[in-house]
Design a protein around this motif. Structure first.
Motif, PDB file in Angstrom:
ATOM      1  N   MET A  80      49.005  49.180  47.087  1.00 28.84           N
ATOM      2  CA  MET A  80      49.812  48.239  45.955  1.00 28.84           C
ATOM      3  C   MET A  80      49.124  46.976  45.762  1.00 28.84           C
ATOM      4  SD  MET A  80      51.916  48.697  43.875  1.00 28.84           S
ATOM      5  CE  MET A  80      52.203  47.500  42.723  1.00 28.84           C
ATOM      6  N   GLU A  81      48.886  46.629  46.946  1.00 31.26           N
ATOM      7  CA  GLU A  81      47.655  45.497  46.718  1.00 31.26           C
ATOM      8  C   GLU A  81      46.511  45.399  46.388  1.00 31.26           C
ATOM      9  OE1 GLU A  81      49.178  45.300  49.815  1.00 31.26           O
ATOM     10  OE2 GLU A  81      50.250  44.302  49.540  1.00 31.26           O
ATOM     11  N   ALA A  82      46.802  46.920  46.379  1.00 27.91           N
ATOM     12  CA  ALA A  82      44.341  46.951  45.819  1.00 27.91           C
ATOM     13  C   ALA A  82      44.782  47.631  44.837  1.00 27.91           C
ATOM     14  CB  ALA A  82      44.385  47.965  46.676  1.00 27.91           C
ATOM     15  N   ALA A  83      45.424  48.130  44.287  1.00 30.23           N
ATOM     16  CA  ALA A  83      45.893  49.005  42.919  1.00 30.23           C
ATOM     17  C   ALA A  83      45.858  46.939  41.441  1.00 30.23           C
ATOM     18  CB  ALA A  83      47.112  49.369  42.249  1.00 30.23           C
ATOM     19  N   ILE A  84      46.873  46.023  42.682  1.00 34.01           N
ATOM     20  CA  ILE A  84      47.289  44.661  42.044  1.00 34.01           C
ATOM     21  C   ILE A  84      45.503  43.938  41.890  1.00 34.01           C
ATOM     22  CG2 ILE A  84      47.881  42.937  41.781  1.00 34.01           C
ATOM     23  CD1 ILE A  84      50.199  43.744  42.697  1.00 34.01           C
ATOM     24  N   VAL A  85      44.595  44.079  43.151  1.00 38.27           N
ATOM     25  CA  VAL A  85      43.309  43.465  42.827  1.00 38.27           C
ATOM     26  C   VAL A  85      42.733  44.729  41.446  1.00 38.27           C
ATOM     27  CG1 VAL A  85      41.454  42.883  44.490  1.00 38.27           C
ATOM     28  CG2 VAL A  85      43.890  42.570  45.578  1.00 38.27           C
ATOM     29  N   PHE A  86      42.234  45.873  41.714  1.00 36.68           N
ATOM     30  CA  PHE A  86      41.825  46.101  41.126  1.00 36.68           C
ATOM     31  C   PHE A  86      41.938  46.428  38.932  1.00 36.68           C
ATOM     32  CE2 PHE A  86      40.983  50.451  38.668  1.00 36.68           C
ATOM     33  CZ  PHE A  86      39.408  50.206  39.184  1.00 36.68           C
ATOM     34  N   TYR A  87      43.402  46.162  38.676  1.00 40.06           N
ATOM     35  CA  TYR A  87      42.792  46.012  37.817  1.00 40.06           C
ATOM     36  C   TYR A  87      43.164  44.226  37.570  1.00 40.06           C
ATOM     37  CZ  TYR A  87      45.365  50.609  37.515  1.00 40.06           C
ATOM     38  OH  TYR A  87      45.354  52.071  37.426  1.00 40.06           O
TER      39      TYR A  87
END
Lengths: 498, 170
Positions: B1-8
């Motif tokens: 989840m965090e990774a997705a936020i950082v990626f977007y």
């Protein structure tokens, strides 16, 4: 850590090592000589000798294979493959390089203050060419193509002529880098879909499921089109006449022969993975057929309208790419492989010999770096220089495909291979194209032999260039007369890649 | 989840920054925006566990290549080049046309391959050590050849700068 290759492998890539090492000599001598251009020994004799030794080394590899009875050998954990094709084409590329160095020494369009750099770049372009010939892996193939192309872009710009050559260099560079980018993009897609870019592994991977994978098809089409640019097939041919016109003639002789030879060998290796045999790839076969037909027509019809000899020969080289593609179509079907591939290779070899001779003739006649030879400049050539005129006529007749010459047998083998695989209508267009081509190949002949007026004066001092014209013309006739042994030899060499 | 936020988040900033590269009239500012975009790309590589590529991206692209860009920009007479390449109705039409064609190709290619697939061999961890091992064993030939390529191009570049008529021949 253990290295995964034998030191013995280095023995087999000796031609490449020799070419690179020798290429450093003129540049180094220039550096240590306070930036003064070195003399004939370093700028001409050493590189010539290097090219000949490299050709000899390739031949040595071939001789070793013959005596030991092995057909092919993988080097550097499968990055390179040494087989009959690599050996034969390698010899030819090295010889082309040697001839080009002779032309470059005598041509006025090569800047004599930068001859050592030009020779260095020519030899390194040949290093790239050898790599493409030996490549057994799409990545190695790509690096080889880049090495060859980058050296050529710079060489085009280094001509003495100021305006056209700069335009040609920029055009070639921009379009060529675009094609290379598409090629490497395609390789990435193939890797993503098949998990390998190693050709023998790719052969085992290719099946109907892989061919229904959109990524793989996208990759395959990108790779095919990237290579089609290098050999100037139909939608990607328009750079050819402009670049050839802008480049110095010795360089054109090298580009029109060497680059086409190695790019077609690369295409041959790709198609020899039998990827186009499957029902799913039928659309590729359709597209390639049309590309062949349109390339032949466009090349020949455009050449009809050219008065500039160099542009005419450039369009004719486009048309010849179309003929070779007909042979590649035969390779792509399941049982015509050996037949198709050996006809392709035989045609490529004959094409290299006759095209090199024709461009050396242009290089022989050019008075200064700015002269653009027109067909009308050849008037009265036969009375002033009968032997040269005769040799050029032999080369032109061979390009047109008139019987006793090698060009006829090349086309004969190509077309018969394609017919045996059922590509009747493509061959019909190929024959129509050859008939059209006879008209523009005969035009210089008529002007040379039937007109008494004076054309351009001949430079008498270019002995090397003159000898190259003679040698190629004699080769065209000799290989034409005894084409069958040559063809059988190539056929035995080609069996190793299937 | 965090990774997705950082990626977007990263993707958003990178898009904005690359638009800055395109629309900034001052080429030096464009180049600086490009540095920031490159740093974003290297962060994406870092998130994909490709530490080596991230480092190379920083050192080579954000460092060396950009310095080269800025130097070349300073060497050219930019006003003339800008003038040559951005006037005329036809040129503008051509630009819009090419843009539309590429957009169509992009959208089409998304529909061409609708399904997403797992990467092959995604389980093997590609560390810098593995990469170096591969470079010096399996890919030794290409690696050495690239060295030759760089040498040839370097000598070629020097030769090119000394050609008759210079690089800006009339």
């Amino acid at each position: 850590m253990n290295l995964s290759f034998d030191a013995v492998d280095i023995k087999y890539i000796l031609p490449l090592i020799i070419l690179f090492t020798v290429s450093l000599v003129p540049v180094l001598v220039k550096v240590f000589n306070k930036n003064k251009e070195p003399g004939k020994i370093y700028n001409f004799l050493t590189p010539m000798l290097g090219a000949l030794i490299a050709a000899g080394a390739s031949a040595g590899v071939g001789a070793e294979f013959l005596s030991k009875g092995i057909s092919s050998k993988l080097l550097f954990s499968g990055a390179l493959v040494m087989d009959g094709v690599s050996v034969l084409a390698g010899i030819l590329v090295s010889l082309c390089l040697g001839f080009t160095i002779v032309l470059a020494k005598e041509s006025p369009s090569i800047n004599k203050n930068q001859l050592s750099e030009a020779v260095f770049l020519l030899m390194n372009a040949a290093v790239g060419m050898l790599t493409v010939l030996w490549a057994n892996n799409l990545l190695v193939m790509f690096v080889g193509i880049e090495m060859m192309s980058l050296c050529l872009y710079i060489l085009v710009a280094m001509s003495m002529e100021l305006k056209l050559s700069k335009e040609a260099a920029l055009k070639y560079f921009v379009l060529g880098s675009f094609a290379s980018a598409i090629l490497v993009y395609g390789i990435a897609f193939i890797y993503g879909a098949a998990g390998t870019v190693y050709l023998p592994e790719l052969i085992t991977q290719i099946n109907a499921t892989l061919l229904s994978n959109g990524y793989f098809l996208l990759g395959l089409s990108f790779v095919l089109f990237g290579l089609a640019f290098k050999v100037s097939l139909f939608p990607f041919y328009s750079w050819t006449p402009d670049v050839y016109q802008g480049s110095s003639t010795p360089l054109v002789a090298f580009m029109a022969t060497g680059v086409k030879l190695v790019a077609f060998v690369a295409l041959l290796r790709l198609i020899a993975t039998q990827v186009l045999q499957f029902q799913e790839a039928a659309v590729f076969l359709q597209v390639l057929q049309w590309m062949a037909v349109v390339t032949i027509l466009v090349g020949n019809i455009a050449a009809l309208r050219q008065d500039n000899l160099k542009r005419m020969l450039a369009y004719s080289s486009v048309a010849h790419s179309g003929y070779v593609l007909i042979g590649l179509l035969a390779v792509s079907s399941s049982d015509g492989q050996v037949l198709g591939a050996s006809s392709v290779l035989f045609y490529l070899f004959s094409y290299v010999i006759m095209t090199f001779g024709a461009f050396s003739f242009l290089s022989f006649l050019e008075k200064s770096h700015e002269s653009a030879l027109m067909i009308s400049d050849l008037r009265g050539m036969a009375s002033r220089r009968p032997y040269i005129a005769l040799s050029f006529s032999v080369l032109l007749l061979s390009l047109a495909g008139i019987p006793p010459t090698v060009g006829f047998f090349g086309k004969f083998y190509l077309f018969s291979a394609a017919i045996s695989e059922g590509f009747y209508w493509v061959v019909a267009w190929g024959v129509i194209g050859s008939v059209i081509s006879v008209y523009f190949y005969l035009r210089p002949l008529v002007v040379m032999f039937m007109s008494d007026e004076q054309g351009v004066d001949v430079e008498p001092s270019r002995l090397g260039t003159q000898n190259i014209i003679f040698i190629t013309a004699i080769l065209v006739l000799v290989i034409g007369f005894v084409s069958n042994p040559f063809y059988l030899h190539i056929q035995s060499a080609i069996k190793t890649i299937f | 989840m965090e990774a997705a936020i950082v990626f977007y988040g990263l993707s958003f900033f990178m898009t904005v920054l690359s638009l800055g590269v395109l629309f900034n009239p001052n080429p030096i500012m464009s180049a600086l925006y490009l540095v920031l975009t490159m740093i974003g790309v290297s962060l994406v590589f870092f998130m994909l566990d490709a530490g080596f590529l991230a480092g190379v991206q920083l050192i080579v692209y954000a460092g060396a290549v950009l310095v080269l860009f800025v130097m070349v920009i300073m060497l050219f007479d930019l006003k003339r080049e800008v003038y040559t390449f951005s006037r005329g109705f036809f040129t503008r039409l051509l630009k819009v046309f090419t843009g539309v064609v590429f957009l169509i190709i992009l959208v089409k290619s998304f529909f061409l391959v609708p399904e997403t697939k797992e990467l092959l061999n995604s389980s093997t961890q590609m560390t810098t050590k593995n990469l170096a091992g591969l470079l010096f064993t399996e890919y030794i030939f290409v690696f050495e050849l690239l060295g030759l390529l760089l040498l040839a191009v370097a000598i070629g570049a020097v030769a090119l700068s000394r050609i008759k008529g210079g690089t800006h021949a009339e």
